[in-house]
Design a protein around this motif. Structure first.
Motif, PDB file in Angstrom:
ATOM      1  N   ALA A 145       0.930  -0.985  -0.539  1.00  9.33           N
ATOM      2  CA  ALA A 145      -0.178  -0.271  -0.141  1.00  9.33           C
ATOM      3  C   ALA A 145       0.607   1.410  -0.539  1.00  9.33           C
ATOM      4  O   ALA A 145       0.569   2.311  -0.350  1.00  9.33           O
ATOM      5  N   VAL A 146       2.049   1.596   0.497  1.00  6.55           N
ATOM      6  CA  VAL A 146       2.989   2.463   0.717  1.00  6.55           C
ATOM      7  C   VAL A 146       3.465   2.868  -0.298  1.00  6.55           C
ATOM      8  O   VAL A 146       3.624   4.013  -1.138  1.00  6.55           O
ATOM      9  N   ILE A 147       4.487   0.687  -0.802  1.00  6.59           N
ATOM     10  CA  ILE A 147       4.322   1.606  -1.953  1.00  6.59           C
ATOM     11  C   ILE A 147       3.329   2.470  -2.872  1.00  6.59           C
ATOM     12  O   ILE A 147       4.075   3.157  -4.319  1.00  6.59           O
ATOM     13  N   GLN A 148       2.477   1.963  -3.240  1.00  6.90           N
ATOM     14  CA  GLN A 148       1.636   1.828  -4.180  1.00  6.90           C
ATOM     15  C   GLN A 148       1.220   3.889  -4.757  1.00  6.90           C
ATOM     16  O   GLN A 148       1.708   4.129  -4.898  1.00  6.90           O
ATOM     17  N   ARG A 149       1.100   4.175  -3.039  1.00  6.99           N
ATOM     18  CA  ARG A 149       1.146   5.886  -2.662  1.00  6.99           C
ATOM     19  C   ARG A 149       2.096   6.507  -3.161  1.00  6.99           C
ATOM     20  O   ARG A 149       2.169   7.751  -3.390  1.00  6.99           O
ATOM     21  N   CYS A 150       3.470   5.943  -2.611  1.00  3.97           N
ATOM     22  CA  CYS A 150       4.645   7.026  -2.956  1.00  3.97           C
ATOM     23  C   CYS A 150       4.966   7.055  -4.991  1.00  3.97           C
ATOM     24  O   CYS A 150       5.773   7.819  -5.416  1.00  3.97           O
ATOM     25  N   ARG A 151       4.060   5.530  -5.519  1.00  2.00           N
ATOM     26  CA  ARG A 151       5.096   5.756  -6.872  1.00  2.00           C
ATOM     27  C   ARG A 151       4.093   6.687  -7.950  1.00  2.00           C
ATOM     28  O   ARG A 151       5.368   7.182  -8.270  1.00  2.00           O
ATOM     29  N   PRO A 152       3.392   7.983  -7.429  1.00  2.00           N
ATOM     30  CA  PRO A 152       3.339   9.002  -8.329  1.00  2.00           C
ATOM     31  C   PRO A 152       4.425  10.228  -7.506  1.00  2.00           C
ATOM     32  O   PRO A 152       4.331  10.829  -8.748  1.00  2.00           O
ATOM     33  N   LEU A 153       5.201   9.954  -6.888  1.00  5.25           N
ATOM     34  CA  LEU A 153       5.916  10.712  -6.856  1.00  5.25           C
ATOM     35  C   LEU A 153       7.142  10.753  -6.651  1.00  5.25           C
ATOM     36  O   LEU A 153       8.113  11.633  -6.781  1.00  5.25           O
ATOM     37  N   ILE A 154       7.731   9.329  -7.587  1.00  3.27           N
ATOM     38  CA  ILE A 154       9.159   8.880  -7.445  1.00  3.27           C
ATOM     39  C   ILE A 154       9.647   9.283  -8.999  1.00  3.27           C
ATOM     40  O   ILE A 154       8.739   9.006  -9.943  1.00  3.27           O
ATOM     41  N   ALA A 155      10.502  10.029  -9.283  1.00  2.00           N
ATOM     42  CA  ALA A 155      11.232  10.356 -10.937  1.00  2.00           C
ATOM     43  C   ALA A 155      12.018   9.215 -11.299  1.00  2.00           C
ATOM     44  O   ALA A 155      12.405   8.338 -12.431  1.00  2.00           O
ATOM     45  N   GLY A 156      12.631   8.645 -10.445  1.00  2.00           N
ATOM     46  CA  GLY A 156      13.395   7.448 -10.157  1.00  2.00           C
ATOM     47  C   GLY A 156      13.810   7.062  -9.591  1.00  2.00           C
ATOM     48  O   GLY A 156      13.480   6.746  -8.293  1.00  2.00           O
ATOM     49  N   VAL A 157      14.705   5.463 -10.327  1.00  6.91           N
ATOM     50  CA  VAL A 157      15.261   4.498  -8.336  1.00  6.91           C
ATOM     51  C   VAL A 157      16.496   3.588  -9.039  1.00  6.91           C
ATOM     52  O   VAL A 157      16.242   2.939  -9.934  1.00  6.91           O
ATOM     53  N   ASN A 158      17.101   3.931  -8.044  1.00  6.05           N
ATOM     54  CA  ASN A 158      18.598   3.112  -8.761  1.00  6.05           C
ATOM     55  C   ASN A 158      19.152   2.273  -7.829  1.00  6.05           C
ATOM     56  O   ASN A 158      19.458   3.175  -6.333  1.00  6.05           O
ATOM     57  N   PRO A 159      18.327   1.476  -6.980  1.00  3.80           N
ATOM     58  CA  PRO A 159      19.203   0.420  -6.001  1.00  3.80           C
ATOM     59  C   PRO A 159      20.251  -0.477  -6.442  1.00  3.80           C
ATOM     60  O   PRO A 159      20.564  -0.535  -7.783  1.00  3.80           O
ATOM     61  N   VAL A 160      21.279  -0.954  -5.520  1.00  3.25           N
ATOM     62  CA  VAL A 160      22.101  -1.027  -5.393  1.00  3.25           C
ATOM     63  C   VAL A 160      22.522  -2.616  -4.080  1.00  3.25           C
ATOM     64  O   VAL A 160      21.808  -2.820  -3.032  1.00  3.25           O
ATOM     65  N   LYS A 161      22.306  -3.549  -4.743  1.00  6.61           N
ATOM     66  CA  LYS A 161      22.432  -5.270  -3.744  1.00  6.61           C
ATOM     67  C   LYS A 161      23.184  -4.996  -3.608  1.00  6.61           C
ATOM     68  O   LYS A 161      24.715  -4.612  -4.822  1.00  6.61           O
ATOM     69  N   LEU A 162      23.617  -5.349  -2.290  1.00  5.54           N
ATOM     70  CA  LEU A 162      25.626  -5.697  -1.305  1.00  5.54           C
ATOM     71  C   LEU A 162      25.870  -7.114  -0.740  1.00  5.54           C
ATOM     72  O   LEU A 162      24.801  -7.704  -0.660  1.00  5.54           O
ATOM     73  N   ARG A 163      26.872  -6.886  -0.833  1.00  4.68           N
ATOM     74  CA  ARG A 163      27.018  -8.241  -0.412  1.00  4.68           C
ATOM     75  C   ARG A 163      27.715  -8.189   0.797  1.00  4.68           C
ATOM     76  O   ARG A 163      28.845  -7.298   0.776  1.00  4.68           O
ATOM     77  N   LEU A 164      26.955  -8.162   2.102  1.00  5.85           N
ATOM     78  CA  LEU A 164      27.803  -7.991   3.492  1.00  5.85           C
ATOM     79  C   LEU A 164      29.139  -8.646   3.862  1.00  5.85           C
ATOM     80  O   LEU A 164      28.622  -9.954   3.399  1.00  5.85           O
ATOM     81  N   LEU A 165      29.975  -7.901   3.754  1.00  5.12           N
ATOM     82  CA  LEU A 165      30.741  -8.678   4.118  1.00  5.12           C
ATOM     83  C   LEU A 165      31.467  -9.023   5.932  1.00  5.12           C
ATOM     84  O   LEU A 165      31.797  -9.702   6.503  1.00  5.12           O
ATOM     85  N   GLY A 166      31.051  -7.838   6.669  1.00 13.18           N
ATOM     86  CA  GLY A 166      30.587  -7.468   8.296  1.00 13.18           C
ATOM     87  C   GLY A 166      30.768  -6.406   8.296  1.00 13.18           C
ATOM     88  O   GLY A 166      30.919  -5.649   7.862  1.00 13.18           O
ATOM     89  N   GLY A 167      31.670  -5.961   9.900  1.00 16.25           N
ATOM     90  CA  GLY A 167      31.101  -5.088  10.274  1.00 16.25           C
ATOM     91  C   GLY A 167      30.872  -4.684  11.623  1.00 16.25           C
ATOM     92  O   GLY A 167      30.305  -5.473  12.859  1.00 16.25           O
ATOM     93  N   LYS A 168      30.746  -3.360  12.745  1.00 16.14           N
ATOM     94  CA  LYS A 168      30.326  -3.260  13.925  1.00 16.14           C
ATOM     95  C   LYS A 168      28.910  -3.096  13.634  1.00 16.14           C
ATOM     96  O   LYS A 168      28.556  -2.137  13.050  1.00 16.14           O
TER      97      LYS A 168
END
Length: 100
Positions: free
Chosen positions: A75-98
């Motif tokens: 439902a939130v995604i549907q409400r957001c769509r009209p406000l979005i001009a572009g999407v740039n997703p970045v998938k990452l492989r987590l290695l570790g950290g604090k």
């Protein structure tokens, strides 16, 4: 490590970043109770007036995929769509950290 992390940049339509951020924060509230979500952080770009950044950490890629089938999230995604001009997703492989 089986955890799944993703960063994404959302570009709002000009002048709509505040409204988009508000709706995305509603999504974050929905995810507070969602199993498998470790963190979901929304930030606004200092240098780009229409850009938001989303940082996510999940127990697994499957938990992330399951969140995208949740009625409240959809439902939130549907409400957001009209406000979005572009999407740039970045998938990452987590290695570790604090903090993991």
């Amino acid at each position: 490590m089986s955890k799944f992390t993703m960063f994404g940049q959302l570009i709002a339509r000009p002048g709509q970043r505040g409204e988009l951020a508000k709706l995305m924060l509603e999504s974050a509230a929905t995810l507070q109770e969602m199993e498998g979500c470790i963190y979901y952080i929304i930030s606004e770009s200092v240098d780009e007036p229409d850009a938001l950044w989303i940082s996510e950490l999940w127990e697994s890629e499957e938990a992330h995929a399951a969140s995208l089938k949740n009625e409240n999230v959809l439902a939130v995604i549907q409400r957001c769509r009209p406000l979005i001009a572009g999407v740039n997703p970045v998938k990452l492989r987590l290695l570790g950290g604090k903090g993991i």
